[in-house]
Design a protein around this motif. Sequence first.
Motif, PDB file in Angstrom:
ATOM      1  N   THR A  91      16.245   8.586   5.235  1.00 40.97           N
ATOM      2  CA  THR A  91      17.433   7.790   4.962  1.00 40.97           C
ATOM      3  C   THR A  91      18.351   7.821   6.240  1.00 40.97           C
ATOM      4  OG1 THR A  91      18.470   9.521   3.869  1.00 40.97           O
ATOM      5  CG2 THR A  91      17.036   8.181   2.441  1.00 40.97           C
ATOM      6  N   GLN A  92      19.029   6.782   6.519  1.00 45.08           N
ATOM      7  CA  GLN A  92      19.801   6.818   7.763  1.00 45.08           C
ATOM      8  C   GLN A  92      20.599   5.517   7.956  1.00 45.08           C
ATOM      9  OE1 GLN A  92      16.548   6.516  10.824  1.00 45.08           O
ATOM     10  NE2 GLN A  92      16.556   4.170  10.749  1.00 45.08           N
ATOM     11  N   ASN A  93      21.375   5.550   8.865  1.00 41.62           N
ATOM     12  CA  ASN A  93      22.040   4.229   9.077  1.00 41.62           C
ATOM     13  C   ASN A  93      21.250   3.314   9.848  1.00 41.62           C
ATOM     14  OD1 ASN A  93      24.070   2.151   9.686  1.00 41.62           O
ATOM     15  ND2 ASN A  93      25.793   3.704   9.696  1.00 41.62           N
ATOM     16  N   TRP A  94      21.498   2.236   9.979  1.00 46.93           N
ATOM     17  CA  TRP A  94      20.644   1.263  10.455  1.00 46.93           C
ATOM     18  C   TRP A  94      20.603   1.291  12.084  1.00 46.93           C
ATOM     19  CZ3 TRP A  94      22.444  -4.206   8.185  1.00 46.93           C
ATOM     20  CH2 TRP A  94      22.088  -4.266   6.915  1.00 46.93           C
ATOM     21  N   THR A 109      19.920   7.878  -2.362  1.00 46.69           N
ATOM     22  CA  THR A 109      20.679   8.232  -1.030  1.00 46.69           C
ATOM     23  C   THR A 109      22.276   7.434  -1.284  1.00 46.69           C
ATOM     24  OG1 THR A 109      20.644   8.090   1.316  1.00 46.69           O
ATOM     25  CG2 THR A 109      19.777   6.268   0.312  1.00 46.69           C
ATOM     26  N   THR A 110      23.032   7.874  -0.489  1.00 46.24           N
ATOM     27  CA  THR A 110      24.261   7.063   0.022  1.00 46.24           C
ATOM     28  C   THR A 110      24.319   6.461   1.131  1.00 46.24           C
ATOM     29  OG1 THR A 110      25.183   9.017   1.050  1.00 46.24           O
ATOM     30  CG2 THR A 110      25.557   8.833  -1.300  1.00 46.24           C
ATOM     31  N   GLN A 111      23.050   6.322   1.980  1.00 43.13           N
ATOM     32  CA  GLN A 111      22.866   5.952   3.248  1.00 43.13           C
ATOM     33  C   GLN A 111      22.334   4.438   3.124  1.00 43.13           C
ATOM     34  OE1 GLN A 111      23.568   6.937   6.267  1.00 43.13           O
ATOM     35  NE2 GLN A 111      22.824   9.070   6.523  1.00 43.13           N
ATOM     36  N   PRO A 135      37.779  10.727  15.656  1.00 39.80           N
ATOM     37  CA  PRO A 135      38.338  12.031  15.154  1.00 39.80           C
ATOM     38  C   PRO A 135      38.822  12.282  14.165  1.00 39.80           C
ATOM     39  CG  PRO A 135      38.954  11.307  17.637  1.00 39.80           C
ATOM     40  CD  PRO A 135      38.241   9.979  16.978  1.00 39.80           C
ATOM     41  N   GLY A 136      38.702  13.217  13.417  1.00 43.06           N
ATOM     42  CA  GLY A 136      39.300  13.479  12.070  1.00 43.06           C
ATOM     43  C   GLY A 136      38.649  13.064  10.987  1.00 43.06           C
ATOM     44  N   GLU A 137      37.513  12.073  11.016  1.00 41.81           N
ATOM     45  CA  GLU A 137      36.857  11.686  10.030  1.00 41.81           C
ATOM     46  C   GLU A 137      35.513  12.468   9.799  1.00 41.81           C
ATOM     47  OE1 GLU A 137      37.457   6.809  10.502  1.00 41.81           O
ATOM     48  OE2 GLU A 137      35.495   7.788  11.301  1.00 41.81           O
ATOM     49  N   ASP A 138      35.110  12.385   8.303  1.00 38.00           N
ATOM     50  CA  ASP A 138      34.137  13.208   7.846  1.00 38.00           C
ATOM     51  C   ASP A 138      32.775  12.307   8.024  1.00 38.00           C
ATOM     52  OD1 ASP A 138      35.455  15.534   7.756  1.00 38.00           O
ATOM     53  OD2 ASP A 138      36.182  15.017   5.517  1.00 38.00           O
ATOM     54  N   TYR A 139      31.726  12.792   8.144  1.00 38.08           N
ATOM     55  CA  TYR A 139      30.481  12.319   8.098  1.00 38.08           C
ATOM     56  C   TYR A 139      29.638  12.946   6.707  1.00 38.08           C
ATOM     57  CZ  TYR A 139      25.611  10.852   8.547  1.00 38.08           C
ATOM     58  OH  TYR A 139      24.340  10.424   8.496  1.00 38.08           O
ATOM     59  N   ASP A 140      29.784  12.224   5.703  1.00 39.64           N
ATOM     60  CA  ASP A 140      29.096  12.667   4.185  1.00 39.64           C
ATOM     61  C   ASP A 140      28.305  11.585   3.783  1.00 39.64           C
ATOM     62  OD1 ASP A 140      29.469  14.174   1.986  1.00 39.64           O
ATOM     63  OD2 ASP A 140      31.036  13.458   1.187  1.00 39.64           O
ATOM     64  N   HIS A 141      27.073  12.017   3.693  1.00 41.80           N
ATOM     65  CA  HIS A 141      25.961  11.457   2.969  1.00 41.80           C
ATOM     66  C   HIS A 141      24.980  12.477   2.405  1.00 41.80           C
ATOM     67  CE1 HIS A 141      26.847   7.389   4.406  1.00 41.80           C
ATOM     68  NE2 HIS A 141      27.031   7.808   5.507  1.00 41.80           N
ATOM     69  N   SER A 143      26.374   0.654  -0.004  1.00 42.04           N
ATOM     70  CA  SER A 143      27.221   1.293  -1.039  1.00 42.04           C
ATOM     71  C   SER A 143      27.435   2.866  -0.718  1.00 42.04           C
ATOM     72  CB  SER A 143      26.407   1.275  -2.593  1.00 42.04           C
ATOM     73  OG  SER A 143      27.012   2.178  -3.370  1.00 42.04           O
ATOM     74  N   LYS A 144      28.366   3.409  -0.966  1.00 42.47           N
ATOM     75  CA  LYS A 144      28.681   4.722  -0.593  1.00 42.47           C
ATOM     76  C   LYS A 144      28.342   5.665  -1.685  1.00 42.47           C
ATOM     77  CE  LYS A 144      32.039   3.788   3.072  1.00 42.47           C
ATOM     78  NZ  LYS A 144      32.962   4.181   3.873  1.00 42.47           N
ATOM     79  N   GLU A 145      28.098   5.220  -2.770  1.00 43.92           N
ATOM     80  CA  GLU A 145      27.682   5.853  -3.933  1.00 43.92           C
ATOM     81  C   GLU A 145      26.144   5.990  -4.042  1.00 43.92           C
ATOM     82  OE1 GLU A 145      29.704   6.916  -6.213  1.00 43.92           O
ATOM     83  OE2 GLU A 145      31.295   6.104  -5.049  1.00 43.92           O
ATOM     84  N   LYS A 146      25.411   6.958  -4.863  1.00 42.91           N
ATOM     85  CA  LYS A 146      24.014   7.139  -4.898  1.00 42.91           C
ATOM     86  C   LYS A 146      23.462   5.736  -5.576  1.00 42.91           C
ATOM     87  CE  LYS A 146      21.065  10.065  -7.677  1.00 42.91           C
ATOM     88  NZ  LYS A 146      21.015  11.145  -8.872  1.00 42.91           N
ATOM     89  N   HIS A 147      22.391   5.637  -4.673  1.00 41.65           N
ATOM     90  CA  HIS A 147      21.693   4.297  -5.174  1.00 41.65           C
ATOM     91  C   HIS A 147      20.184   4.444  -4.867  1.00 41.65           C
ATOM     92  CE1 HIS A 147      23.092   3.612  -0.990  1.00 41.65           C
ATOM     93  NE2 HIS A 147      21.773   2.762  -1.026  1.00 41.65           N
ATOM     94  N   PHE A 148      19.224   3.771  -5.764  1.00 41.75           N
ATOM     95  CA  PHE A 148      17.968   3.971  -5.434  1.00 41.75           C
ATOM     96  C   PHE A 148      17.595   3.480  -4.255  1.00 41.75           C
ATOM     97  CE2 PHE A 148      13.924   1.824  -6.009  1.00 41.75           C
ATOM     98  CZ  PHE A 148      13.044   2.952  -6.371  1.00 41.75           C
ATOM     99  N   CYS A 149      16.375   4.143  -3.738  1.00 40.32           N
ATOM    100  CA  CYS A 149      15.831   3.627  -2.230  1.00 40.32           C
ATOM    101  C   CYS A 149      14.336   3.591  -2.247  1.00 40.32           C
ATOM    102  CB  CYS A 149      16.121   5.012  -1.545  1.00 40.32           C
ATOM    103  SG  CYS A 149      15.548   4.923   0.089  1.00 40.32           S
ATOM    104  N   ALA A 150      13.784   4.408  -3.000  1.00 43.65           N
ATOM    105  CA  ALA A 150      12.077   4.238  -2.940  1.00 43.65           C
ATOM    106  C   ALA A 150      11.447   5.034  -4.075  1.00 43.65           C
ATOM    107  CB  ALA A 150      11.659   4.905  -1.550  1.00 43.65           C
ATOM    108  N   TRP A 151      10.144   4.482  -4.419  1.00 43.00           N
ATOM    109  CA  TRP A 151       9.529   4.999  -5.466  1.00 43.00           C
ATOM    110  C   TRP A 151       8.038   5.066  -4.960  1.00 43.00           C
ATOM    111  CZ3 TRP A 151       5.293   3.402  -8.301  1.00 43.00           C
ATOM    112  CH2 TRP A 151       4.986   4.017  -9.473  1.00 43.00           C
TER     113      TRP A 151
END
Length: 135
Positions: A101-104, A66-68, A120-126, A44-52
């Motif tokens: 948090t990261q990509n695989w 995270t969004t990662q 080129p021209g793309e944004d990295y946004d996490h 998901s590119k939206e905020k989602h639960f990762c850990a507790w």
Amino acid sequence: LFPPGEVAPVQGTAFDLRKSVELGKHLQEFHINGFDHNFCLKGSKEKHFCAWVHHAGSGRVLEVYTTQPGVQFYTGNFLDGTLKGKSGAVYPKHSGFCLETQNWPDAVNQPHFPPVLLKPGEDYDHTTWFKFSVA
């Protein structure tokens, strides 16, 4: 230590941390030397639960969102007591942990992993959010 490209289910394994465990006892029960593994999250590119995480002794709680698409869980496997901290604190093996948090890992070489290359021209946004509280 790149993964072989397999996304394996955690159910019934030492990697099943979907329910609370006492980490030290869990490592002993499964006879493992600690974690240094990527856990695949629901994409998901939206905020989602990762850990507790809950520290029973102090009541401190950490929630991670995270969004990662993944989180690397590392349990201080190479701490050996030689590192000294504040007021001379000593850090033995497994006395700390990281949630990164990261990509695989190796996603660039695994076509079935979430895409990782930026053109080129793309944004990295996490974004990753750490929420601290006391239970």
